[in-house]
Write an enzyme that holds these catalytic residues in place. Structure first.
Site, mmCIF file in Angstrom:
data_model
loop_
_atom_site.group_PDB
_atom_site.id
_atom_site.type_symbol
_atom_site.label_atom_id
_atom_site.label_comp_id
_atom_site.label_asym_id
_atom_site.label_seq_id
_atom_site.Cartn_x
_atom_site.Cartn_y
_atom_site.Cartn_z
ATOM 1 N N ARG A 1 12.014 -1.227 10.481
ATOM 2 C CA ARG A 1 11.009 -0.821 11.458
ATOM 3 C C ARG A 1 10.985 -1.789 12.642
ATOM 4 O O ARG A 1 11.012 -2.996 12.456
ATOM 5 C CB ARG A 1 9.629 -0.783 10.798
ATOM 6 C CG ARG A 1 9.391 0.468 9.996
ATOM 7 C CD ARG A 1 8.128 0.403 9.210
ATOM 8 N NE ARG A 1 6.978 -0.129 9.944
ATOM 9 C CZ ARG A 1 5.734 -0.091 9.487
ATOM 10 N NH1 ARG A 1 5.475 0.447 8.317
ATOM 11 N NH2 ARG A 1 4.747 -0.599 10.188
ATOM 12 N N ARG B 1 0.123 -8.114 13.900
ATOM 13 C CA ARG B 1 -0.460 -7.167 12.941
ATOM 14 C C ARG B 1 -1.407 -7.868 11.959
ATOM 15 O O ARG B 1 -2.440 -7.309 11.597
ATOM 16 C CB ARG B 1 0.658 -6.412 12.204
ATOM 17 C CG ARG B 1 1.309 -5.376 13.122
ATOM 18 C CD ARG B 1 2.695 -4.979 12.665
ATOM 19 N NE ARG B 1 2.686 -4.303 11.391
ATOM 20 C CZ ARG B 1 3.747 -4.234 10.576
ATOM 21 N NH1 ARG B 1 4.876 -4.832 10.906
ATOM 22 N NH2 ARG B 1 3.663 -3.583 9.451
ATOM 23 N N ARG C 1 -8.612 1.791 10.092
ATOM 24 C CA ARG C 1 -8.195 0.433 10.433
ATOM 25 C C ARG C 1 -9.329 -0.336 11.108
ATOM 26 O O ARG C 1 -9.184 -1.516 11.379
ATOM 27 C CB ARG C 1 -7.008 0.454 11.423
ATOM 28 C CG ARG C 1 -5.670 0.866 10.861
ATOM 29 C CD ARG C 1 -5.001 -0.292 10.148
ATOM 30 N NE ARG C 1 -3.640 -0.606 10.498
ATOM 31 C CZ ARG C 1 -2.554 0.023 10.106
ATOM 32 N NH1 ARG C 1 -2.618 1.120 9.402
ATOM 33 N NH2 ARG C 1 -1.356 -0.425 10.419
ATOM 34 N N ARG D 1 11.947 -5.948 4.722
ATOM 35 C CA ARG D 1 11.629 -4.568 4.318
ATOM 36 C C ARG D 1 12.550 -3.557 5.016
ATOM 37 O O ARG D 1 12.867 -3.693 6.189
ATOM 38 C CB ARG D 1 10.169 -4.280 4.698
ATOM 39 C CG ARG D 1 9.734 -2.872 4.412
ATOM 40 C CD ARG D 1 8.254 -2.786 4.348
ATOM 41 N NE ARG D 1 7.628 -2.760 5.670
ATOM 42 C CZ ARG D 1 6.327 -2.534 5.837
ATOM 43 N NH1 ARG D 1 5.538 -2.338 4.804
ATOM 44 N NH2 ARG D 1 5.813 -2.532 7.046
ATOM 45 N N LYS E 1 0.823 -1.213 0.000
ATOM 46 C CA LYS E 1 0.000 0.000 0.000
ATOM 47 C C LYS E 1 0.859 1.267 0.000
ATOM 48 O O LYS E 1 0.586 2.201 -0.738
ATOM 49 C CB LYS E 1 -0.913 0.052 1.232
ATOM 50 C CG LYS E 1 -1.851 -1.114 1.377
ATOM 51 C CD LYS E 1 -2.753 -0.942 2.599
ATOM 52 C CE LYS E 1 -2.025 -0.872 3.924
ATOM 53 N NZ LYS E 1 -1.402 -2.136 4.340
HETATM 54 P P1 AMP Z 1 1.586 1.074 9.220
HETATM 55 O O1 AMP Z 1 2.778 1.900 8.875
HETATM 56 O O2 AMP Z 1 0.336 1.513 8.513
HETATM 57 O O3 AMP Z 1 1.842 -0.409 9.113
HETATM 58 O O4 AMP Z 1 1.294 1.351 10.776
HETATM 59 C C1 AMP Z 1 2.248 0.997 11.758
HETATM 60 C C2 AMP Z 1 1.584 0.962 13.131
HETATM 61 O O5 AMP Z 1 1.065 2.267 13.445
HETATM 62 C C3 AMP Z 1 0.396 0.028 13.236
HETATM 63 O O6 AMP Z 1 0.768 -1.323 13.507
HETATM 64 C C4 AMP Z 1 -0.338 0.661 14.410
HETATM 65 O O7 AMP Z 1 0.306 0.379 15.644
HETATM 66 C C5 AMP Z 1 -0.171 2.153 14.144
HETATM 67 N N1 AMP Z 1 -1.239 2.682 13.268
HETATM 68 C C6 AMP Z 1 -1.122 3.203 12.016
HETATM 69 N N2 AMP Z 1 -2.317 3.601 11.541
HETATM 70 C C7 AMP Z 1 -3.220 3.313 12.510
HETATM 71 C C8 AMP Z 1 -4.618 3.466 12.612
HETATM 72 N N3 AMP Z 1 -5.356 3.985 11.626
HETATM 73 N N4 AMP Z 1 -5.211 3.070 13.790
HETATM 74 C C9 AMP Z 1 -4.486 2.554 14.793
HETATM 75 N N5 AMP Z 1 -3.167 2.362 14.747
HETATM 76 C C10 AMP Z 1 -2.530 2.740 13.628
#
Ligand code: AMP
Length: 208
Positions: A155, A166, A88, A122, A13
């Site tokens: 990360r 996740r 989410r 990654r 994404k």
């Molecule tokens: P991502 O980079 O989108 O994989 O997000 C990394 C982490 O940030 C996720 O595993 C959550 O802990 C937090 N996070 C990102 N977006 C959200 C969201 N919309 N709601 C809750 N937690 C989020």
């Protein structure tokens, strides 16, 4: 165009959103990136969010909404945007609707088994957030961003344990959004395995 990209962690994404946003001249809004910036700056919000992120759990809705609301209020977002990682869950989708209506929800359909390796390999640019993969999309110089020469980082939530959490969170909380947006008539599904370029073509054709 106001779109959100939905799919499990590692579906691509972020990479696709960054490319499509550039082509369409609208901002790419990743709540993960916004939250990581807060963590980096050790803000109050960042310190609260950090533990959830490291464990691969969702950050409480109120915190995410605060960073998203601030970002959507910036002038560049008035022309449209691509959301990556928000909403989410259903409550977040409803909060978003109170602020703005979406035109599209693009679902990245992938084979989940292949994603764990993708995530563990990654690497992300600490400055521009471009995503690489040590095996499939390596930078020209190991661990250095092709675009701006910054160091690539791994990360802290791209390890097997957090990745497993996740995926569970995605299935339970996020996947129900697909039928929600289907009912609204804005869901488009794209097969998201294959080359980055081919997938980009599919993404853009669903955003016309
Ligand atoms: P991502 O980079 O989108 O994989 O997000 C990394 C982490 O940030 C996720 O595993 C959550 O802990 C937090 N996070 C990102 N977006 C959200 C969201 N919309 N709601 C809750 N937690 C989020």
């Amino acid at each position: 165009m106001r779109a959100t990209f939905i799919g499990p962690p590692g579906a691509g994404k972020g990479t696709q959103a960054m490319m499509a946003a550039k082509t369409l001249g609208i901002p790419h809004l990743s709540t993960g990136d916004l939250l990581r910036e807060e963590v980096q700056h050790a803000s109050k919000l960042g310190l609260e969010a950090q533990g959830y992120m490291k464990a691969g759990k969702l950050v409480p809705d109120s915190l995410v909404l605060a960073v998203l609301r601030a970002r959507l209020a910036r002038p560049d977002a008035t022309r449209g945007f691509i959301l990556d990682g928000y909403p989410r869950n259903l409550d977040q989708a409803k909060e978003l609707e109170r602020m703005v209506a979406l035109d599209r929800a693009i679902y990245f359909e992938v084979n989940i088994e292949e994603l764990v390796t993708r995530l563990v390999e990654r690497r992300t640019c600490a400055t521009c957030h471009r995503v690489y993969n040590r095996k499939t999309q390596p930078p020209r110089v190991p661990d250095v961003c092709d675009d701006d020469g910054s160091a690539l980082v791994h990360r802290p939530d791209d390890n097997r344990e957090a990745v497993t959490t996740r995926f569970e969170v995605y299935q339970k909380e996020t996947a129900p959004l697909l039928s929600y947006y289907q009912r609204q008539g804005i869901l488009r599904t794209i097969p998201a395995m294959g080359s980055v370029k081919d997938i980009q073509v599919r993404v853009l054709s669903e955003m016309r």
